[in-house]
Design an enzyme around this catalytic site. Structure first.
Site, PDB file in Angstrom:
ATOM      1  N   THR A 194       4.444   3.931 -10.698  1.00 17.11           N
ATOM      2  CA  THR A 194       3.686   5.059 -11.201  1.00 17.11           C
ATOM      3  C   THR A 194       4.275   5.542 -12.519  1.00 17.11           C
ATOM      4  O   THR A 194       5.481   5.475 -12.728  1.00 17.11           O
ATOM      5  CB  THR A 194       3.709   6.199 -10.167  1.00 17.11           C
ATOM      6  OG1 THR A 194       3.248   5.706  -8.917  1.00 17.11           O
ATOM      7  CG2 THR A 194       2.826   7.353 -10.594  1.00 17.11           C
ATOM      8  N   ARG A 222      -6.927   1.136  -0.828  1.00 20.57           N
ATOM      9  CA  ARG A 222      -5.733   1.947  -0.608  1.00 20.57           C
ATOM     10  C   ARG A 222      -5.553   2.951  -1.741  1.00 20.57           C
ATOM     11  O   ARG A 222      -5.670   2.625  -2.915  1.00 20.57           O
ATOM     12  CB  ARG A 222      -4.492   1.056  -0.515  1.00 20.57           C
ATOM     13  CG  ARG A 222      -3.186   1.824  -0.284  1.00 20.57           C
ATOM     14  CD  ARG A 222      -2.402   2.046  -1.562  1.00 20.57           C
ATOM     15  NE  ARG A 222      -1.094   2.678  -1.317  1.00 20.57           N
ATOM     16  CZ  ARG A 222      -0.240   3.032  -2.265  1.00 20.57           C
ATOM     17  NH1 ARG A 222      -0.522   2.809  -3.537  1.00 20.57           N
ATOM     18  NH2 ARG A 222       0.911   3.600  -1.954  1.00 20.57           N
ATOM     19  N   VAL A 223      -5.284   4.190  -1.395  1.00 17.00           N
ATOM     20  CA  VAL A 223      -4.983   5.232  -2.368  1.00 17.00           C
ATOM     21  C   VAL A 223      -3.628   5.825  -2.024  1.00 17.00           C
ATOM     22  O   VAL A 223      -3.376   6.170  -0.862  1.00 17.00           O
ATOM     23  CB  VAL A 223      -6.064   6.338  -2.369  1.00 17.00           C
ATOM     24  CG1 VAL A 223      -5.682   7.461  -3.315  1.00 17.00           C
ATOM     25  CG2 VAL A 223      -7.422   5.760  -2.762  1.00 17.00           C
ATOM     26  N   GLY A 248       4.212   6.015  -1.923  1.00 15.69           N
ATOM     27  CA  GLY A 248       3.147   7.006  -1.957  1.00 15.69           C
ATOM     28  C   GLY A 248       2.783   7.611  -0.629  1.00 15.69           C
ATOM     29  O   GLY A 248       2.547   8.820  -0.525  1.00 15.69           O
TER      30      GLY A 248
END
Length: 327
Positions: A194, A222-223, A248
């Site tokens: 990220t 997928r988030v 995450g």
């Protein structure tokens, strides 16, 4: 870290993970330092001209998305189906307005689309085709999916598929960068790709923005935490602006970004104490690895991480910009 209140400041990150100091040549380390400086300089200049924190973080993440060294935008990792699905978020600490996009495949700069959601809709999060339709309607630049691809990322996916496992963010890259001249200073086998930025402007406003390509070999759809407001991204003028990088799912479960602000608002913690508590105490017991960057309304900033290192940099108006990789 702290300095005089209300002096404009921008802080960026490009991922956290296990460092490979001994295995990385000086020229490769310098490539990452140079990339961070190339992001910080324009954002610092924008703030020096009286620009807003929101514009500063938007500019910084634009530049991070354009750099293939980082897992956001161009150079994003592949899903299991050999596609790209990108997520991004932005939040304005002055108004608590926020915007985010998830699972987009054709938007060149996802963070711009996230800001468009914030500024041009009544919603916070749009995903997939709906987010792309908004971007197209507003004239944001769309690209063919192969724009995001690089051969290094494709090889990363091949090896992840051969190993039959998903690799968090840039996990698989360690299987690609074998030659000494190409070994990145941050061990890609344990890197969370990220990118993000937080800023304080001359008016005392805070903002945060985060963007990511996700994890190599991830399940389509997928988030992670990046576009989840309060998990990977948060900003509130009363407390702080936060952008996270790490595993995450665990940052979502801990509401990590908001937890920093809540500790400050309800417990009276300093920014440094709140950020350290979340990263070093709350996240590790549930397997949460990574870090975050944060700046508060007084101009204090914090960059804790529970891995061996994190790509990071900071630039206060009127001072030399700084970058770091290792502890």
């Amino acid at each position: 870290m702290s300095s005089s209140p209300a002096r404009p400041l921008v802080v960026v990150h490009g991922g956290a993970g296990t460092m490979s100091r001994d295995g990385s040549p000086a020229q490769q380390q310098e490539a990452y330092h140079a990339a961070l400086r190339a992001v910080l300089g324009p954002a610092q200049e924008l703030l020096a001209r009286g620009g807003s924190a929101l514009d500063a973080v938007s500019l910084a993440v634009d530049l991070l998305e354009d750099c293939p060294l980082f897992n956001a935008g161009h150079g994003a990792v592949f899903t299991h189906d050999e596609t790209h699905e990108l997520d991004a978020a932005v939040m304005d600490g002055a108004t608590l307005k926020a915007g985010a996009v998830g699972c987009v495949t054709r938007i060149k700069r996802p963070a711009r689309a996230a800001r468009a959601v914030m500024e041009h809709t009544e919603h916070v999060l749009l995903v997939g085709a709906g987010a792309e339709a908004l971007a197209q309607r507003l004239g944001l630049e769309l690209v063919t999916p192969d724009y995001f691809s690089t051969e290094a990322r494709r090889e990363q996916l091949r090896r992840a598929l051969a190993a039959d496992k998903a690799m968090l963010d840039h996990d698989g890259a360690s299987l690609t960068f074998r030659q000494p001249a190409a070994v990145p200073p941050l061990d890609e086998s344990r890197k969370f790709g990220t990118v993000g930025a937080v800023a304080l402007d001359a008016q005392g406003n805070l903002a945060a923005a985060t963007s990511t390509g996700g994890m190599t070999n991830k399940q389509p759809g997928r988030v992670g935490d990046c576009p989840v407001i309060g998990a990977g991204t948060y900003a509130d003028n009363r407390t702080a602006a936060i952008s996270c990088t790490g595993t995450g799912e665990m940052f979502i479960r801990a509401a990590a970004a908001y937890d920093v602000c809540a500790r400050m608002a309800y417990g009276g913690a300093s920014l440094e104490a709140a950020a350290q508590a979340v990263v070093m105490e709350t996240l590790p017991p549930i397997g949460g690895r990574g870090g975050l960057i944060a700046v508060d309304r007084h101009g204090n900033f914090s960059m804790p991480f529970n891995t061996e290192g994190m790509y990071r940099g900071w630039a206060r108006v009127g001072e030399p910009l700084q970058t770091a990789i290792f502890r």
